[in-house]
Design an enzyme around this catalytic site. Structure first.
Site, PDB file in Angstrom:
ATOM      1  CD  GLU A 124      37.393  39.677  43.130  1.00 55.64           C
ATOM      2  OE1 GLU A 124      36.342  39.328  43.711  1.00 55.64           O
ATOM      3  OE2 GLU A 124      37.604  39.435  41.922  1.00 55.64           O
ATOM      4  CG  ASP A 129      23.621  46.660  39.514  1.00 58.69           C
ATOM      5  OD1 ASP A 129      22.434  47.060  39.512  1.00 58.69           O
ATOM      6  OD2 ASP A 129      24.579  47.401  39.211  1.00 58.69           O
TER       7      ASP A 129
HETATM    8  N1  ARG Z   1      36.784  37.944  39.754  1.00 58.71           N
HETATM    9  C1  ARG Z   1      37.189  38.552  38.520  1.00 58.71           C
HETATM   10  C2  ARG Z   1      38.036  37.563  37.729  1.00 58.71           C
HETATM   11  O1  ARG Z   1      38.809  36.843  38.311  1.00 58.71           O
HETATM   12  C3  ARG Z   1      37.978  39.807  38.760  1.00 58.71           C
HETATM   13  C4  ARG Z   1      37.958  40.755  37.633  1.00 58.71           C
HETATM   14  C5  ARG Z   1      38.829  41.961  37.934  1.00 58.71           C
HETATM   15  N2  ARG Z   1      39.052  42.738  36.747  1.00 58.71           N
HETATM   16  C6  ARG Z   1      40.103  43.565  36.565  1.00 58.71           C
HETATM   17  N3  ARG Z   1      40.197  44.266  35.488  1.00 58.71           N
HETATM   18  N4  ARG Z   1      41.038  43.680  37.442  1.00 58.71           N
HETATM   19  O2  ARG Z   1      37.948  37.490  36.525  1.00 58.71           O
HETATM   20 ZN    ZN Z   2      33.464  40.017  40.412  1.00 57.28          ZN
END
Ligand code: ARG
Ligand code: ZN
Ligand code: CA
Length: 254
Positions: free
Chosen positions: A164, A186
């Site tokens: 994030e 990207d």
């Molecule tokens: N915004 C993504 C979600 O909520 C975050 C993904 C983060 N991935 C992780 N392996 N920590 O799905």
């Molecule tokens: Zn993301």
């Protein structure tokens, strides 16, 4: 600036059930993860195959819990707010005391991180540079935050916050956010064009969008794998983050 950018962080713990009032140790564990991941000193880069390891880059960003609050008084860089809201979503209600959360500290001077319960399987979300100051920062599910306390596998290595904060510094997902097509980008030259997100911990190589033989860079923080599978930023991604720190977010480093 030259060298390492040092970013003051405020963690806003917004809790309903007592367990969501996470410990200082859990907060500290997340700051440590950020400091390893954004300096590429995390030891788990060892999982990256040799064909990709030359892309691993040091973002030269360091994070610390703020020592001065917005009034200039000493602080531990943590706020704690009890809420009657059982679960938050991407509607930004956690970012205002008028809607069950707590207001940010001035977003030009602090990275605001709200930690709370989120619904719908959401691990976290971020605001890109250039948005409204009143909602600037990142929001993280308490059980996807840090490496101890309420942190729960497979999202218990602090990588949701690494991901994030990547968005906060203007990074897009490596598959280009076009669903599963091959036309999205990207805007980084060194990340292979990829179809859609990868989940779990994929087996190398995962070829999509004619990106063989090496396939998707699913080891990147800006994919959707489990925490133990995401371990790197690339040189191109670091250039985008540095550009953000020299322009839109230039007042953030101390
Ligand atoms: N915004 C993504 C979600 O909520 C975050 C993904 C983060 N991935 C992780 N392996 N920590 O799905
Ligand atoms: Zn993301
Ligand atoms: Ca794509």
């Amino acid at each position: 600036f030259t060298g390492t950018a040092r970013i003051p962080v405020v963690v806003h713990v917004v809790w309903n059930a007592a367990a969501q009032n996470i410990s200082q140790a859990q907060i500290d564990s997340q700051v440590e993860v950020l400091n390893r991941d954004y300096r590429a000193t995390n030891p788990d880069t060892s999982i990256v195959p040799g064909v990709f390891s030359g892309l691993i880059a040091d973002a030269q960003v360091e994070f610390f819990l703020a020592t001065q609050d917005p009034s200039g008084n000493p602080t531990n860089g943590v706020t704690r707010t009890q809420t009657s809201t059982a679960s938050f979503s991407t509607d930004d209600k956690v970012k205002s005391s008028a809607t069950g959360g707590i207001d940010p500290w001035p977003a030009d001077k602090y990275l605001n991180i709200w930690v709370c319960q989120l619904g719908g399987g959401l691990l976290g979300y971020a605001q890109f540079p250039g948005g409204p100051a009143q909602t600037d920062g990142v929001v993280i599910l308490h059980s996807g935050f840090g490496t101890n306390g309420t942190a729960a596998a497979p999202f218990d290595l602090g990588r949701t916050t690494t991901h994030e904060v990547g968005h906060f510094f203007n990074l897009f997902h490596i598959w280009g956010d076009d669903g599963t097509g091959c036309s999205g980008s990207d805007e980084c030259d060194d990340t292979p064009n990829a179809a859609g997100p990868n989940f779990g911990v994929p087996t190398f190589p995962h070829v999509t969008c004619s990106n063989g033989p090496n396939g998707d860079l699913f080891y990147d923080y800006m994919d959707y794998t489990d925490d133990r599978g995401m371990v790197m930023f690339t040189t191109g991604q670091v250039a985008r983050m540095q550009a953000t720190l020299e322009t839109v977010r230039k007042d953030l480093p101390v």
